[in-house]
Write a protein that holds these residues in place. Structure first.
Motif, short mmCIF file in Angstrom:
data_model
loop_
_atom_site.label_atom_id
_atom_site.label_comp_id
_atom_site.label_asym_id
_atom_site.label_seq_id
_atom_site.Cartn_x
_atom_site.Cartn_y
_atom_site.Cartn_z
N LYS A 166 12.00 42.00 25.83
CA LYS A 166 12.16 42.27 24.40
C LYS A 166 12.08 41.01 23.53
O LYS A 166 11.73 41.11 22.36
CB LYS A 166 13.55 42.89 24.16
N GLU A 196 9.32 48.97 12.79
CA GLU A 196 10.70 49.04 12.32
C GLU A 196 10.83 48.51 10.90
O GLU A 196 10.07 47.62 10.50
CB GLU A 196 11.61 48.20 13.26
N GLU A 251 6.63 49.10 18.50
CA GLU A 251 7.76 49.79 17.87
C GLU A 251 7.78 49.31 16.43
O GLU A 251 8.20 48.18 16.15
CB GLU A 251 9.10 49.43 18.55
N ASP A 307 8.61 45.48 16.85
CA ASP A 307 9.43 45.00 17.96
C ASP A 307 8.61 45.29 19.22
O ASP A 307 8.71 46.38 19.78
CB ASP A 307 10.77 45.75 17.94
ZN ZN Z 1 13.00 48.37 18.67
#
Ligand code: ZN
Length: 204
Positions: free
Chosen positions: A106, A56, A54, A85
Motif C-alpha cells: 500500500k 479517493e 482506488e 491509492d
Molecule cells: Zn484506499
C-alpha cells in the motif's frame, strides 16, 4: 508531511473485497515517498502483477491539531482533491493471509497519486455530497459520493487525531468506492471531481 488513509469506508467496496463493515475507521499510512504528482506516469512495479486503482477523495489539513472534537473538525481543512491509492492486491492478500502489516502493498513508491490542484470546499455545491469518478481509457470504472461514506470526513479527522497529531499539509485519503480493479500498461486514468477533470495520467 504524512499521508493517512482510510480503508473500507464504503459499504459496497468492503463487500466486494469480502471484508466486514468496520465499526471504527480502518487506518493505514503512506510515507511522503509514496506521492505521485503533476500527472506523472505510474510505473507498475515489477514485483506485482495485480496493482489495483482506488480513486479517493483527499482532504488537505490546514492546521495543527490533536484530539479534535468532531464538531470542530471542519476548521482543520479547507480544500478537497482526488487521487489514487494504488494497491498491490496480490501482495496485500498474501500479507493479510499471514496476518502481517500491509505496508509493502500500500505504501510503496508512487502509490499515492494526488491531483495537481485542490478545490476550496466553499466552491463545491454541497460539502456533504461530493461526487467523484474515475475513467479508464474513456470508460467510467468507479463512481463515488462522499454522502455514502461509512465515516464522514469530520468523523475521520476526529478519530485520526486521537492517535496521530495532524499537521498542516497532511493528506487524508478517505477510502474508495466499489469498482476497484487492475491497471495495465498503456491505460489512461482520468479523475473527475464534481464533473471537472482533476488528474489525467498514464500507466507505464
Ligand atoms: Zn484506499
Amino acid at each position: 508531511m504524512k499521508i493517512i488513509c482510510v480503508g473500507r469506508n464504503y459499504v459496497a467496496h468492503a463487500r466486494e473485497l469480502n471484508n466486514e463493515i468496520p465499526d471504527e475507521p480502518v487506518l493505514f499510512m503512506k510515507p511522503d515517498s509514496a506521492l505521485l504528482r503533476n500527472n506523472d506516469p505510474f510505473y507498475i512495479p515489477e514485483w506485482s502483477s495485480d496493482v489495483h486503482h482506488e480513486i479517493e477523495l483527499i482532504v488537505r489539513i490546514k492546521k495543527l491539531g490533536k484530539n479534535i472534537d468532531k464538531k470542530f473538525a471542519h476548521r482543520y481543512y479547507g480544500e478537497i482533491g482526488i487521487g489514487i491509492d494504488f494497491t498491490a492486491r496480490d501482495l496485500q492478500n498474501s500479507l493479510k493471509d499471514k496476518g502481517l502489516p500491509w505496508e509493502k502493498s500500500k505504501a510503496f513508491d508512487h502509490s499515492a497519486v494526488v491531483c495537481p490542484e485542490f478545490v476550496p470546499i466553499e466552491s463545491l455545491p454541497d460539502r456533504n455530497t461530493i461526487h467523484f469518478r474515475l475513467d479508464i481509457n474513456g470508460k467510467t470504472v468507479q463512481e463515488g459520493n462522499s454522502a455514502l461514506m461509512i465515516f464522514p470526513v469530520d468523523d475521520v479527522i476526529s478519530h485520526v487525531s486521537k492517535y496521530f497529531t495532524l499537521k498542516m499539509g497532511d493528506l487524508i485519503y478517505t477510502g474508495t468506492p466499489s469498482g476497484v480493479g487492475p491497471v495495465k500498461i498503456g491505460d489512461r486514468l482520468e479523475g473527475f471531481l464534481e464533473g471537472k477533470k482533476k488528474f489525467d495520467f498514464w500507466i507505464k
